[in-house]
Motif scaffolding. Sequence first.
Motif, short mmCIF file in Angstrom:
data_model
loop_
_atom_site.label_atom_id
_atom_site.label_comp_id
_atom_site.label_asym_id
_atom_site.label_seq_id
_atom_site.Cartn_x
_atom_site.Cartn_y
_atom_site.Cartn_z
N GLY A 159 0.78 -1.23 0.00
CA GLY A 159 0.00 0.00 0.00
C GLY A 159 0.81 1.28 0.00
N SER A 160 2.14 1.17 -0.01
CA SER A 160 2.97 2.37 0.10
C SER A 160 2.86 3.31 -1.10
CB SER A 160 4.43 1.99 0.34
OG SER A 160 4.94 1.25 -0.75
N LEU A 161 2.41 2.81 -2.24
CA LEU A 161 2.25 3.66 -3.42
C LEU A 161 0.79 4.02 -3.69
CD1 LEU A 161 4.85 2.00 -5.85
CD2 LEU A 161 5.09 4.16 -4.58
N ALA A 162 -0.10 3.57 -2.83
CA ALA A 162 -1.54 3.75 -3.06
C ALA A 162 -1.93 5.22 -3.23
CB ALA A 162 -2.34 3.13 -1.92
N GLU A 163 -1.32 6.11 -2.50
CA GLU A 163 -1.67 7.53 -2.55
C GLU A 163 -0.66 8.35 -3.35
OE1 GLU A 163 -4.57 8.56 -1.18
OE2 GLU A 163 -4.90 6.46 -0.66
N VAL A 164 0.31 7.68 -3.96
CA VAL A 164 1.36 8.39 -4.70
C VAL A 164 0.91 8.60 -6.15
CG1 VAL A 164 3.75 8.29 -5.51
CG2 VAL A 164 3.16 7.39 -3.25
N ILE A 165 0.95 9.84 -6.56
CA ILE A 165 0.66 10.20 -7.94
C ILE A 165 1.72 11.22 -8.33
CG2 ILE A 165 -0.94 11.41 -9.48
CD1 ILE A 165 -3.20 10.46 -7.64
N GLY A 166 2.34 11.02 -9.49
CA GLY A 166 3.32 12.01 -9.91
C GLY A 166 4.30 11.49 -10.94
N THR A 167 5.31 12.29 -11.15
CA THR A 167 6.36 12.00 -12.12
C THR A 167 7.67 11.78 -11.38
OG1 THR A 167 5.24 13.36 -13.76
CG2 THR A 167 7.56 12.89 -14.15
N VAL A 168 8.40 10.77 -11.80
CA VAL A 168 9.69 10.49 -11.20
C VAL A 168 10.68 11.58 -11.61
CG1 VAL A 168 11.65 8.90 -11.23
CG2 VAL A 168 9.32 8.01 -11.06
N VAL A 169 11.44 12.03 -10.64
CA VAL A 169 12.49 13.02 -10.89
C VAL A 169 13.82 12.32 -10.62
CG1 VAL A 169 13.45 15.25 -10.25
CG2 VAL A 169 10.97 14.90 -10.18
N TYR A 170 14.54 12.03 -11.69
CA TYR A 170 15.87 11.43 -11.54
C TYR A 170 16.87 12.52 -11.21
CZ TYR A 170 14.38 6.96 -13.52
OH TYR A 170 13.77 5.75 -13.74
N PRO A 171 17.84 12.22 -10.36
CA PRO A 171 18.87 13.22 -10.07
C PRO A 171 19.71 13.50 -11.32
CG PRO A 171 19.39 11.13 -9.00
CD PRO A 171 18.05 10.97 -9.63
N GLN A 172 20.34 14.64 -11.34
CA GLN A 172 21.12 15.07 -12.50
C GLN A 172 22.21 14.08 -12.89
OE1 GLN A 172 22.78 18.78 -11.07
NE2 GLN A 172 24.66 17.77 -10.41
N GLU A 173 22.69 13.30 -11.93
CA GLU A 173 23.75 12.33 -12.20
C GLU A 173 23.35 11.31 -13.27
OE1 GLU A 173 24.61 14.23 -8.40
OE2 GLU A 173 22.79 13.26 -9.12
N PHE A 174 22.06 11.05 -13.42
CA PHE A 174 21.60 10.12 -14.44
C PHE A 174 21.70 10.69 -15.85
CE2 PHE A 174 19.77 7.82 -10.91
CZ PHE A 174 19.74 6.48 -11.35
N PHE A 175 21.88 12.01 -15.97
CA PHE A 175 21.83 12.64 -17.28
C PHE A 175 23.16 13.27 -17.72
CE2 PHE A 175 17.59 12.80 -15.40
CZ PHE A 175 16.90 12.06 -16.34
N GLU A 176 24.19 13.14 -16.92
CA GLU A 176 25.48 13.76 -17.27
C GLU A 176 26.25 12.93 -18.25
OE1 GLU A 176 27.47 14.58 -13.59
OE2 GLU A 176 25.98 16.02 -12.98
#
Length: 176
Positions: A159-176
């Motif tokens: 149930g930990s994601l039951a109320e979660v709605i949104g977009t994942v924000v990856y840290p900048q390190e994933f895009f360098e």
Amino acid sequence: MKITIRQETKRDYQTTEDIVKKAFKDAEYSDQKEQFLVSRLRNSKVFVPELSLIGEVDGEFIGHIMLTKLIIENDEREYETLALAPVSVLPEYQNKGIGSKMINEGLRIAKELGFKSVIVLGHEKYYPRFGFRPASRWNIKAPFDVPDESFMALELETGSLAEVIGTVVYPQEFFE
């Protein structure tokens, strides 16, 4: 074959990066730069040392996984989660259950540390065996175009994601 899984130490960093490089050398969906991602993540605020794990057989390093902190956000809230990336096993040890053992151990430790969920961008036929399901099931979106079945989430606590709605924000390190 007896596999030992343990936390990575600073002494292991170069060997780990070599494993990651070799593991992705011939991977179809790779830019062959995952070893640099591992290094950047280690030096960031999202790094969780207890979730950077090495797999060994007879004292030889054969694999590595890393889970790092990640955020899911919407206009009202931010939710902490983890990213599982990358999962690396030397080519000669692939398809022998080593990656699975490392992932299961990483998920166990993450839950023990109090993390509630994990996000992965990966093969839709591999990750469901660990309980991952399309993140869209929980109204969680990727920040870029990706096939729905490849962008997955896992509840470490029911149930930990039951109320979660949104977009994942990856840290900048994933895009360098």
